[in-house]
Motif scaffolding. Structure first.
Motif, PDB file in Angstrom:
ATOM      1  N   ASP A 169      51.871  58.707  58.669  1.00 52.52           N
ATOM      2  CA  ASP A 169      51.166  59.994  58.590  1.00 52.52           C
ATOM      3  C   ASP A 169      51.972  61.073  57.878  1.00 52.52           C
ATOM      4  O   ASP A 169      51.510  62.221  57.772  1.00 52.52           O
TER       5      ASP A 169
ATOM      6  N   ASP B 177      54.009  63.489  55.148  1.00 53.20           N
ATOM      7  CA  ASP B 177      53.577  64.184  53.932  1.00 53.20           C
ATOM      8  C   ASP B 177      54.562  63.915  52.790  1.00 53.20           C
ATOM      9  O   ASP B 177      55.775  64.070  52.968  1.00 53.20           O
TER      10      ASP B 177
ATOM     11  N   ILE C  19      59.497  61.663  52.129  1.00 50.56           N
ATOM     12  CA  ILE C  19      58.446  61.891  53.123  1.00 50.56           C
ATOM     13  C   ILE C  19      59.001  62.809  54.196  1.00 50.56           C
ATOM     14  O   ILE C  19      60.121  62.623  54.673  1.00 50.56           O
ATOM     15  N   SER C  20      58.219  63.803  54.588  1.00 48.51           N
ATOM     16  CA  SER C  20      58.553  64.650  55.734  1.00 48.51           C
ATOM     17  C   SER C  20      57.591  64.324  56.873  1.00 48.51           C
ATOM     18  O   SER C  20      56.476  63.848  56.632  1.00 48.51           O
TER      19      SER C  20
ATOM     20  N   PRO D  16      54.705  64.436  59.707  1.00 46.91           N
ATOM     21  CA  PRO D  16      53.395  65.087  59.588  1.00 46.91           C
ATOM     22  C   PRO D  16      53.373  66.438  60.290  1.00 46.91           C
ATOM     23  O   PRO D  16      53.869  66.599  61.407  1.00 46.91           O
TER      24      PRO D  16
END
Length: 638
Positions: free
Chosen positions: A418, A420, A619-620, A622
């Motif tokens: 999930d 971002d 990616i960070s 969600p």
């Protein structure tokens, strides 16, 4: 007089014998436990080495990008909960467990289990039949009515389930046990006649049922009641979808396995077979095997990072994912592991790096090599599970300062799914010796920061100490305590004083006048030194905005080790020297400690030039608002 003289002489003659005996017993009482402990340690080390070198026995031996199969055994001196051997069904206090499928066996049963009980398949042919009971119904490796019988026993039908069909020791309808017999499986009471799971339709993933030793607090997928509550080897778990079921409820479940709630992250074994063997097959054939919104996750773990939690985490991830998706970087390089991405859909793969900032940099360098090879369409996004000491990059991207074991492996994988997407600036550090050199320059890749001065000296001392005694550095707190010791020592020695007289600094070609400093730090990310927001500082005056993907570097100076400590506890601000796209430092004389992302060395007179290299896809978590975004949003309009 003679008797009186004889008495003391007799006593004196007696005491040496008593003293020698006492000394002997004392030595035995002290040395025997020590020798016994050493013997047990050597015996365990040999056993673990035999597990690593055996056929298919050991992390990394079967999970390269191939068609190998076999168990990944992990020996334990004491199982943490009541456990039963998956082969003989007897209670087990110690033995081995498979990290992939969850089988538990006695040490004496391990060789037979390796031959007879199939492990979770990384690659499976579409025509191979369902996995069934550690061998499959109708599969070539085993199953009812197939060559190999239950658990792949040689001879097929008559081989049966440790006794065979109609054999005196067990089998179908035999007095000793088996399906439909009063004795149940292997003579165990309580299991009534049950036709068992039927094969799924062709092309669908079958369940892979493993019997007994179920997780605590579970419920049957068919009836909803608790499974595995009886004190024996009973009930089943699918090592793909993680569903559990009573022995008598298996026939009530769907025959096809949907890979469970994390199906989007799992590479189906039939997909790998099709992708490897039939590269020219139409895309529709591959897409029919994949789950909807498929986003496979590749886990790369460094077992040496920080507090050594990677080994247990790899076992948890292997039990959920396809074993080929979990790679130990102590057994394989990141570049080799990332070649799996070339068999998967373009821009669909996500990589979870379990380790410190150095491990993340190692993986990002391998991704850059993929770009040089023209594999841009297979470049994955990278998430981080922080297991190192500082974890500044992980903190900057929102993954936290360190993993403490409070989040389950399932929750971690769901966060990665999930998360971002975002970008991270990567920089090239070029170090050229002197003004003229016949040797080529040193080239480094920088993600976090470059520094020269006291913090580089602390990193150098820590690195040398860890190389001499690596067994001491198994805990994050111990690592930070060692950093603190070397920082305190440098406060007294001041080995990097008068740096401003030994170095010249240029930002975007402009010469910067330096105050009296002992260190210069060039930042790409918000955090430095294990959680300190160096550029931000303290006080009411806000510095210019900074971000890890704006193409700018922040350059600060420090007065010494004590000043670094004051900055950590927010009692002082750094000396902000400016921001730039290109940074150039000239070390005019003497040798000084330098570091790039925690990799330290001692450097003589040289020229250091830092320029932007590329941007990495990261990616960070969600819904996570990064601190850099907050600082940008709160800047007053000018």
């Amino acid at each position: 007089m003679e008797e009186g003289a004889a008495g003391p002489q007799g006593e004196a003659g007696l005491w040496p014998g008593v003293g020698a005996g006492l000394l002997l017993w004392t030595a035995a009482a002290v040395l025997l436990p020590v020798l016994l402990t050493c013997w047990c340690s050597v015996r365990r080390a040999r056993r673990e080495e035999a597990l690593r070198r055996g056929r298919g026995l050991g992390p990394g031996s079967r999970h390269s990008l191939g068609l190998g199969s076999g168990h990944t055994w992990l020996y334990t001196d004491l199982f943490p909960r009541p456990t039963y051997c998956s082969l003989c069904g007897q209670a087990a206090l110690l033995g081995s467990s498979c990290l992939s499928c969850g089988l538990c066996v006695h040490e004496a049963c391990q060789a037979r289990a390796q031959r007879r009980l199939r492990c979770k398949e990384s690659v499976q042919a579409p025509g191979g039949g369902p996995g069934g009971w550690e061998g499959g119904l109708g599969a070539p490796g085993g199953g009812l009515g197939a060559p190999g019988g239950w658990e792949g026993a040689p001879g097929g039908g008559p081989g049966g389930w440790e006794g065979g069909l109609g054999a005196p020791g067990g089998g179908l309808g035999a007095p000793g046990g088996g399906l439909g017999a009063p004795g149940g499986w292997e003579g165990a009471p309580g299991l009534q006649a049950d036709p068992g799971p039927l094969p799924p339709a062709p092309g669908l993933q079958p369940h892979h049922w493993v019997r007994g030793n179920l997780p605590i607090c579970n419920s049957c997928a068919a009836c909803g009641l608790q499974c595995g509550s009886q004190p024996r080897l009973c009930d089943c778990r699918c090592c793909w979808c993680q569903r559990v079921a009573h022995d008598g409820c298996l026939s009530l479940l769907p025959t096809a396995c949907d890979l469970g709630p994390l199906r989007r992250a799992i590479i189906p074994p039939r997909y790998l077979y099709t992708a490897i063997r039939q590269r020219a097959s139409p895309a529709s054939q591959l897409s029919s095997i994949c789950p909807e919104n498929w986003c496979p996750i590749l886990v790369l773990a460094n077992a040496r990072s920080g507090n050594n939690m990677a080994q247990s985490l790899m076992g948890e991830f292997r039990s959920i994912l396809n074993p080929v998706q979990v790679v130990d970087l102590g057994c394989s390089t990141p570049l080799k592991a990332l070649q799996l991405c070339t068999l998967l859909p373009s821009h669909a793969v996500r990589v979870l790096v379990c380790g410190g900032d150095g491990t993340v940099g190692w993986v990002l360098d391998a991704i850059d090599e993929m770009k040089y090879k023209g594999q841009d369409q297979y470049i994955p996004h990278v998430a981080i599970l922080p297991l190192g000491t500082g974890n500044d990059l992980s903190n900057t991207l929102g993954w936290g300062p360190g993993y403490t074991g409070d989040v389950t492996a399932e929750a971690i994988l769901q966060k990665v799914l999930d998360g971002d997407p975002m970008k991270l600036d990567r920089w090239r550090v070029r170090v050229t010796k002197g003004f003229y050199s016949f040797h080529g320059p040193k080239i480094f890749s920088m993600n976090n920061y470059f520094s020269i001065g006291p913090d580089a000296l602390m990193a150098l001392n820590f690195h040398e100490c860890r190389e001499q005694s690596p067994f001491l550095f198994s805990n994050r707190i111990i690592n930070k305590a060692v950093y603190f010791f070397y920082g305190t020592r440098d406060c007294l020695i001041q080995a990097c004083k008068d740096l401003d007289q030994k170095i010249e600094l240029e930002l975007d070609g402009e010469r910067i006048s330096l105050p009296k400093l002992e260190g210069i730090i060039v930042l790409n990310i918000a955090y430095w030194g294990g959680g300190c927001r160096l550029w931000e500082g303290t006080g009411d005056i806000s510095p210019p905005p900074a971000s890890h993907n704006d193409g700018l570097l922040e350059v600060v100076g420090v007065y010494g080790s004590f000043h670094c400590a004051q900055i950590h506890v927010k009692l002082a601000n750094p000396v902000r020297l400016g921001q730039a796209h290109t940074v150039r430092l000239i070390l005019k004389n003497s040798a000084m400690p330098m570091q790039v992302d925690g990799e330290p060395w001692v450097q003589g007179p040289c020229t250091v030039v830092i320029t932007q290299k590329t941007q990495a896809l990261m990616i960070s978590p969600p819904g996570e608002q990064l601190d850099d975004d907050v600082s940008l949003a709160t800047q007053p309009d000018t």
